[in-house]
Design an enzyme around this catalytic site. Structure first.
Site, PDB file in Angstrom:
ATOM      1  N   LYS A 181      -8.319   7.339 -19.391  1.00 27.93           N
ATOM      2  CA  LYS A 181      -8.619   7.904 -20.708  1.00 27.93           C
ATOM      3  C   LYS A 181      -7.370   7.858 -21.604  1.00 27.93           C
ATOM      4  O   LYS A 181      -6.879   6.789 -21.879  1.00 27.93           O
ATOM      5  CB  LYS A 181      -9.174   9.318 -20.533  1.00 27.93           C
ATOM      6  N   ASP A 199      -7.385  19.510 -13.992  1.00 25.81           N
ATOM      7  CA  ASP A 199      -7.701  18.176 -14.510  1.00 25.81           C
ATOM      8  C   ASP A 199      -7.394  18.218 -16.005  1.00 25.81           C
ATOM      9  O   ASP A 199      -8.115  18.837 -16.782  1.00 25.81           O
ATOM     10  CB  ASP A 199      -9.184  17.856 -14.232  1.00 25.81           C
ATOM     11  N   TYR A 229     -16.198  17.563 -15.131  1.00 26.68           N
ATOM     12  CA  TYR A 229     -16.598  16.167 -15.246  1.00 26.68           C
ATOM     13  C   TYR A 229     -17.650  15.901 -14.162  1.00 26.68           C
ATOM     14  O   TYR A 229     -17.433  16.247 -12.987  1.00 26.68           O
ATOM     15  CB  TYR A 229     -15.366  15.276 -15.039  1.00 26.68           C
ATOM     16  N   ARG A 255       0.850  -1.198   0.000  1.00 28.43           N
ATOM     17  CA  ARG A 255       0.000   0.000   0.000  1.00 28.43           C
ATOM     18  C   ARG A 255       0.886   1.250   0.000  1.00 28.43           C
ATOM     19  O   ARG A 255       0.544   2.275  -0.570  1.00 28.43           O
ATOM     20  CB  ARG A 255      -0.947   0.007   1.207  1.00 28.43           C
TER      21      ARG A 255
HETATM   22  C1  LIG Z   1     -13.252  10.126 -16.416  1.00 33.70           C
HETATM   23  C2  LIG Z   1     -12.876  11.418 -15.845  1.00 33.70           C
HETATM   24  C3  LIG Z   1     -12.678  11.573 -14.462  1.00 33.70           C
HETATM   25  C4  LIG Z   1     -12.900  10.432 -13.482  1.00 33.70           C
HETATM   26  O1  LIG Z   1     -11.996   9.375 -13.706  1.00 33.70           O
HETATM   27  P1  LIG Z   1     -12.313   7.831 -13.410  1.00 33.70           P
HETATM   28  O2  LIG Z   1     -11.041   7.163 -13.822  1.00 33.70           O
HETATM   29  O3  LIG Z   1     -13.494   7.433 -14.221  1.00 33.70           O
HETATM   30  O4  LIG Z   1     -12.583   7.722 -11.943  1.00 33.70           O
HETATM   31  C5  LIG Z   1     -12.277  12.809 -14.000  1.00 33.70           C
HETATM   32  N1  LIG Z   1     -12.111  13.854 -14.846  1.00 33.70           N
HETATM   33  C6  LIG Z   1     -12.315  13.747 -16.166  1.00 33.70           C
HETATM   34  C7  LIG Z   1     -12.129  14.942 -17.038  1.00 33.70           C
HETATM   35  C8  LIG Z   1     -12.703  12.528 -16.711  1.00 33.70           C
HETATM   36  O5  LIG Z   1     -12.918  12.436 -18.029  1.00 33.70           O
END
Ligand SMILES: *Cc1c(COP(=O)(O)O)cnc(C)c1O
Length: 384
Positions: free
Chosen positions: A200, A175, A103, A51
């Site tokens: 992504k 982000d 998001y 961890r």
């Molecule tokens: C998908 C996404 C998230 C969340 O990520 P997960 O891996 O699905 O938990 C946060 N910000 C953006 C811009 C995203 O596209």
């Protein structure tokens, strides 16, 4: 010397050096929960429990820090786990100024979880730095941005907002999921931390979840390492390896995503059944100049308006190559309906406030042959 090497070289080599014992070129998956200690208080190379640290995870963190130009990175079990870890850097009484078109899962976590712990949030249209300026309070710890936004493709001037935030003693976290570090590097523009859902573009193959926060300071890196240990929402070594494998082709994938994205955006903009197209790469986008200045490409995220929920449903039912699914950033073209899928949680009122209509369709253009994607969209739009 990492900063002198090109992006693709760093993606393929930083953190990805051959393993010393056998020379294995692929980073091994260290599938272990614990590590043998030679004697009391003498863990080998500092590894004690998985961890806290794992060699596969360490390699990924080194790689992602290099790509974003940070001093360290900390990876978590999903993008939302990274958002959670970021929130755990705060305490009751802290305030966050956030974009009003994030998001969907992020404001859901802010409002329905963090608000219970005494952290407050103000949502503003961050396209205008003056709105951020006006929302800053003496207790504002962070400004939380996404640019371009999901799914409205609104841009925020990261350098301008960073200036305003820093003058008030707040830090900026971006982000950067939509652009990936190949097309946008917020730390170079003045931001203080970068967050990604690695699910992504960074992983890129729609086969694993993950999240990362890239840090600019030792204090941030230490705070987040402690949160990994104390809260435990860490990334597994297998997922870390998937991302290490995925980022090796990040540059070539992003180039193709961008080429295909431009072609699809132009096609949609000229299509008689399409009412409007939101894509920063189109000269018609109100922030096209900022996109050119701040980004190194336009990417492959496009939103278009079909005029009604009924029309959107028809298109989404008729697609054959484009896959109707949530998520984005994979090699395959994914198409979705923000109002009922990713942005259902903010409610009809929340959607109306930011201009997200029921007819909007979002497409994450993949790297298939672009003519096949165009033909598929053309036959699907004929269903309207
Ligand atoms: C998908 C996404 C998230 C969340 O990520 P997960 O891996 O699905 O938990 C946060 N910000 C953006 C811009 C995203 O596209």
């Amino acid at each position: 010397m990492a900063e002198h090497k090109g992006f693709s070289t760093r993606a393929i080599h930083d953190g990805q050096q051959p393993e010393p014992l056998t020379g294995a070129v692929g980073v091994p998956i260290y599938a272990t929960s614990t590590y043998q200690q030679d004697e009391l208080g003498k863990p080998r190379l500092g590894y004690e429990y998985a961890r806290v640290s794992n060699p596969t995870r360490d390699r990924l963190e080194e790689n992602l820090a290099s790509l974003e130009g940070g001093i360290a990175a900390r990876v978590f079990g999903s993008g939302m786990a990274a958002v959670t870890a970021f929130c755990q850097m705060m305490k009751a009484g802290d305030h966050v100024v956030a974009g009003d078109n994030l998001y969907g899962g992020t404001p859901r976590f802010f409002n329905q979880v963090m608000a219970k712990f005494g952290v407050t949030f103000t949502y503003v249209d961050t396209r205008d730095p003056a709105n951020v300026q006006a929302a800053l309070q003496p207790n504002t710890r962070y400004v939380y941005l996404e640019t371009p936004t999901n799914p409205l493709m609104a841009l925020t001037d990261i350098a301008a907002v960073s200036k305003v935030a820093h003058a008030a003693g707040a830090e900026v976290i971006v982000d950067n999921t939509f652009m990936s570090p190949y097309f946008q590097r917020p730390l170079e523009l003045g931001a203080d931390m970068v967050l990604h859902s690695t699910t992504k573009f960074l992983n890129g193959h729609s086969d694993g979840l993950g999240g990362v926060i890239v840090c600019k300071t030792k204090e941030q890196a230490e705070a987040l390492a402690f949160i990994q240990k104390a809260s435990g929402a860490i990334l597994s070594p297998f997922e870390a390896w998937l991302i290490l494998r995925g980022v090796k082709t990040l540059a070539v994938r992003m180039k193709q995503h961008d080429l295909n994205g431009r072609r699809v955006a132009e096609f949609l903009a000229a299509h008689p059944k399409v009412i409007s197209v939101l894509y920063p790469g189109l000269a018609s986008h109100p922030q096209h100049e900022l996109a050119k200045r701040q980004q190194h490409g336009f990417g492959s995220m496009i939103t278009f308006d079909t005029g009604s929920l009924d029309n959107a449903a028809k298109v989404l039912k008729a697609v054959r190559i484009c896959t109707l699914a949530e998520s984005l950033g994979g090699v395959e073209t994914l198409i979705s309906h923000p109002a009922s899928m990713t942005h259902a949680a903010i409610g009809a009122e929340g959607r109306a406030k930011i201009g997200l209509t029921d007819g909007m369709v979002r497409i994450s253009v993949g790297i298939e042959d672009v003519d096949d994607i165009l033909a598929d969209l053309d036959q699907a739009l004929a269903a309207i």
